[in-house]
Scaffold this motif. Structure first.
Motif, mmCIF file in Angstrom:
data_model
loop_
_atom_site.group_PDB
_atom_site.id
_atom_site.type_symbol
_atom_site.label_atom_id
_atom_site.label_comp_id
_atom_site.label_asym_id
_atom_site.label_seq_id
_atom_site.Cartn_x
_atom_site.Cartn_y
_atom_site.Cartn_z
ATOM 1 N N VAL A 135 0.868 -1.177 0.000
ATOM 2 C CA VAL A 135 0.000 0.000 0.000
ATOM 3 C C VAL A 135 0.902 1.223 0.000
ATOM 4 C CG1 VAL A 135 -1.833 1.251 1.203
ATOM 5 C CG2 VAL A 135 -1.767 -1.260 1.296
ATOM 6 N N ALA A 136 0.746 2.094 -0.994
ATOM 7 C CA ALA A 136 1.651 3.227 -1.138
ATOM 8 C C ALA A 136 0.874 4.521 -1.316
ATOM 9 C CB ALA A 136 2.572 3.025 -2.338
ATOM 10 N N SER A 158 1.989 -9.418 -3.978
ATOM 11 C CA SER A 158 0.743 -10.141 -4.257
ATOM 12 C C SER A 158 -0.374 -9.212 -4.699
ATOM 13 C CB SER A 158 0.292 -10.908 -3.014
ATOM 14 O OG SER A 158 0.010 -10.024 -1.942
ATOM 15 N N GLY A 159 -0.232 -7.914 -4.424
ATOM 16 C CA GLY A 159 -1.229 -6.933 -4.816
ATOM 17 C C GLY A 159 -0.741 -5.548 -4.452
ATOM 18 N N THR A 160 -1.356 -4.521 -5.047
ATOM 19 C CA THR A 160 -0.971 -3.152 -4.736
ATOM 20 C C THR A 160 -2.213 -2.305 -4.523
ATOM 21 O OG1 THR A 160 -0.863 -2.404 -7.050
ATOM 22 C CG2 THR A 160 1.141 -3.337 -6.119
ATOM 23 N N VAL A 161 -2.101 -1.380 -3.578
ATOM 24 C CA VAL A 161 -3.107 -0.337 -3.361
ATOM 25 C C VAL A 161 -2.361 0.983 -3.448
ATOM 26 C CG1 VAL A 161 -4.798 0.663 -1.788
ATOM 27 C CG2 VAL A 161 -4.518 -1.828 -1.897
ATOM 28 N N LEU A 162 -2.697 1.785 -4.435
ATOM 29 C CA LEU A 162 -1.992 3.038 -4.693
ATOM 30 C C LEU A 162 -2.917 4.188 -4.313
ATOM 31 C CD1 LEU A 162 -0.491 2.085 -8.186
ATOM 32 C CD2 LEU A 162 0.462 1.662 -5.890
ATOM 33 N N VAL A 163 -2.533 4.942 -3.294
ATOM 34 C CA VAL A 163 -3.361 6.018 -2.752
ATOM 35 C C VAL A 163 -2.792 7.360 -3.202
ATOM 36 C CG1 VAL A 163 -4.332 7.023 -0.648
ATOM 37 C CG2 VAL A 163 -3.792 4.566 -0.729
ATOM 38 N N GLY A 164 -3.549 8.067 -4.051
ATOM 39 C CA GLY A 164 -3.057 9.340 -4.567
ATOM 40 C C GLY A 164 -1.743 9.208 -5.292
ATOM 41 N N PRO A 165 -1.644 8.280 -6.270
ATOM 42 C CA PRO A 165 -0.351 8.042 -6.928
ATOM 43 C C PRO A 165 0.200 9.302 -7.584
ATOM 44 C CG PRO A 165 -2.160 7.104 -8.218
ATOM 45 C CD PRO A 165 -2.735 7.517 -6.904
ATOM 46 N N ALA A 166 1.462 9.555 -7.369
ATOM 47 C CA ALA A 166 2.149 10.721 -7.935
ATOM 48 C C ALA A 166 3.581 10.268 -8.250
ATOM 49 C CB ALA A 166 2.154 11.875 -6.921
ATOM 50 N N LEU A 167 4.258 10.944 -9.141
ATOM 51 C CA LEU A 167 3.926 12.183 -9.798
ATOM 52 C C LEU A 167 3.333 11.893 -11.180
ATOM 53 C CD1 LEU A 167 7.199 14.103 -8.973
ATOM 54 C CD2 LEU A 167 5.040 14.340 -7.802
ATOM 55 N N GLU A 168 2.476 12.773 -11.635
ATOM 56 C CA GLU A 168 1.807 12.573 -12.919
ATOM 57 C C GLU A 168 2.757 12.934 -14.064
ATOM 58 O OE1 GLU A 168 -2.118 14.287 -15.278
ATOM 59 O OE2 GLU A 168 -1.966 14.497 -13.092
ATOM 60 N N VAL A 226 -6.663 1.528 -7.066
ATOM 61 C CA VAL A 226 -6.146 2.894 -7.087
ATOM 62 C C VAL A 226 -7.165 3.789 -6.385
ATOM 63 C CG1 VAL A 226 -5.137 4.703 -8.503
ATOM 64 C CG2 VAL A 226 -5.121 2.339 -9.330
ATOM 65 N N VAL A 227 -6.735 4.424 -5.312
ATOM 66 C CA VAL A 227 -7.642 5.184 -4.447
ATOM 67 C C VAL A 227 -7.290 6.663 -4.506
ATOM 68 C CG1 VAL A 227 -8.518 5.457 -2.098
ATOM 69 C CG2 VAL A 227 -7.834 3.185 -2.915
ATOM 70 N N ARG A 228 -8.333 7.475 -4.518
ATOM 71 C CA ARG A 228 -8.145 8.923 -4.541
ATOM 72 C C ARG A 228 -9.071 9.572 -3.526
ATOM 73 N NH1 ARG A 228 -10.701 13.280 -7.157
ATOM 74 N NH2 ARG A 228 -9.263 15.023 -7.558
ATOM 75 N N GLY A 229 -8.518 10.481 -2.721
ATOM 76 C CA GLY A 229 -9.375 11.331 -1.909
ATOM 77 C C GLY A 229 -10.091 12.304 -2.819
ATOM 78 N N ALA A 230 -11.372 12.531 -2.578
ATOM 79 C CA ALA A 230 -12.161 13.365 -3.488
ATOM 80 C C ALA A 230 -11.605 14.778 -3.609
ATOM 81 C CB ALA A 230 -13.619 13.406 -3.014
ATOM 82 N N GLY A 231 -10.909 15.242 -2.579
ATOM 83 C CA GLY A 231 -10.353 16.590 -2.613
ATOM 84 C C GLY A 231 -8.888 16.651 -2.985
ATOM 85 N N PRO A 284 -14.706 10.179 -0.013
ATOM 86 C CA PRO A 284 -15.201 11.543 0.222
ATOM 87 C C PRO A 284 -14.499 12.181 1.425
ATOM 88 C CG PRO A 284 -17.008 9.952 0.053
ATOM 89 C CD PRO A 284 -15.742 9.163 0.182
ATOM 90 N N ASP A 285 -14.489 13.497 1.448
ATOM 91 C CA ASP A 285 -13.968 14.243 2.601
ATOM 92 C C ASP A 285 -12.520 13.884 2.920
ATOM 93 O OD1 ASP A 285 -16.530 15.451 2.970
ATOM 94 O OD2 ASP A 285 -17.194 13.652 4.032
ATOM 95 N N ALA A 286 -11.742 13.549 1.902
ATOM 96 C CA ALA A 286 -10.314 13.279 2.075
ATOM 97 C C ALA A 286 -9.572 13.934 0.922
ATOM 98 C CB ALA A 286 -10.035 11.782 2.107
ATOM 99 N N ALA A 287 -8.286 14.175 1.130
ATOM 100 C CA ALA A 287 -7.470 14.783 0.077
ATOM 101 C C ALA A 287 -6.336 13.832 -0.289
ATOM 102 C CB ALA A 287 -6.963 16.145 0.542
ATOM 103 N N HIS A 288 -5.118 14.333 -0.436
ATOM 104 C CA HIS A 288 -4.031 13.504 -0.947
ATOM 105 C C HIS A 288 -3.636 12.396 0.033
ATOM 106 C CE1 HIS A 288 -0.785 12.554 -3.629
ATOM 107 N NE2 HIS A 288 0.153 12.845 -2.752
#
Length: 249
Positions: A95-96, A116-126, A193-198, A222-226
């Protein structure tokens, strides 16, 4: 929580020891930071029975002495792989957050047997975004984060050292331009791939692009950012539990 230095990397451990029948989760922080801002999520995952390990990457915070200078993304990924093999963890869920997603993508591409799997939270840099534009996005995100996170991040940046943070940013920009998308295309494990709505740093379009490259799924909190893992650890923990159980996210 237990703490120790393993293969040169300062490591926090939560939950039961890794072993057969226990899900192992590795949490990978972003640029210039430490694993401290993953503690809320680590505690929740451990409460669900997971063995959770949170290293400080080489050159960062309490692993600063593990590298004489800020490592490139690929070097950080290889160091993470050596740490993982030293601990004999077996295939793990990684989880990154933020630039940590670049490190995990490189690790999964170079050392697929560890992941075995990945969870990418607010992946950067674009890729394609200029340094000035990315810095502007970071500044825009700051007021959307909690004050406690800003204090934690500022402390970590000072501990890592601002020159190293700047060098790491240059390395991350180069990786984004040259390798990130290719590494994502070489991720052949289930991916969320997870993104905070803000989130002003990882755009919705980019998150969908990351999911398409990895063949993964997306989710928005919702109600989360990077730093959605810090501000909404319960929501992210639930998403991870559903994801690893193979249920719709």
């Amino acid at each position: 929580m237990d703490q120790a230095t393993e293969a040169g990397l300062f490591t926090r451990r939560f939950g039961p020891p890794p072993g057969e029948g226990t899900r192992t989760v590795v949490l990978v922080h972003g640029l210039g930071l430490s694993g401290r801002y993953f503690v809320p999520l680590a505690r929740r995952l451990a409460a669900g029975g997971a063995s959770v390990l949170v290293p400080d990457l080489p050159g960062n915070a309490r692993s600063r002495a593990a590298a004489r200078r800020a490592p490139a993304v690929g070097q950080a990924a290889d160091a993470l792989a050596r740490w993982h093999e030293h601990l004999s963890l077996g295939p793990s869920l990684f989880v990154a957050n933020s630039v940590g997603a670049q490190v995990v993508a490189a690790c999964a591409a170079r050392h697929p047997h560890l992941v075995s799997g990945t969870v990418l939270v607010g992946p950067a840099l674009e890729p394609g975004a200029s340094a000035l534009r990315l810095f502007g996005r970071l500044v825009a995100d700051a007021p959307r984060e909690t004050f406690s996170l800003l204090v934690l991040a500022a402390t970590d940046y000072l501990l890592t050292g601002l020159p190293r943070c700047a060098a790491s940013f240059r390395h991350a920009l180069r990786d984004a331009a040259e390798s990130f998308e290719g590494n994502l295309g070489d991720v052949h494990v289930p991916t969320l791939v997870v993104r905070g709505a803000g989130d002003t740093i990882a755009s919705g379009a980019w998150v969908r692009r990351v999911a398409a490259l990895t063949g993964g799924r997306t989710a928005e909190i919702p109600d989360a950012a990077h730093a959605a893992h810090y501000t909404a650890p319960d929501a992210l923990s639930a998403l991870i539990d559903e994801f690893t159980a193979g249920e719709p996210v």
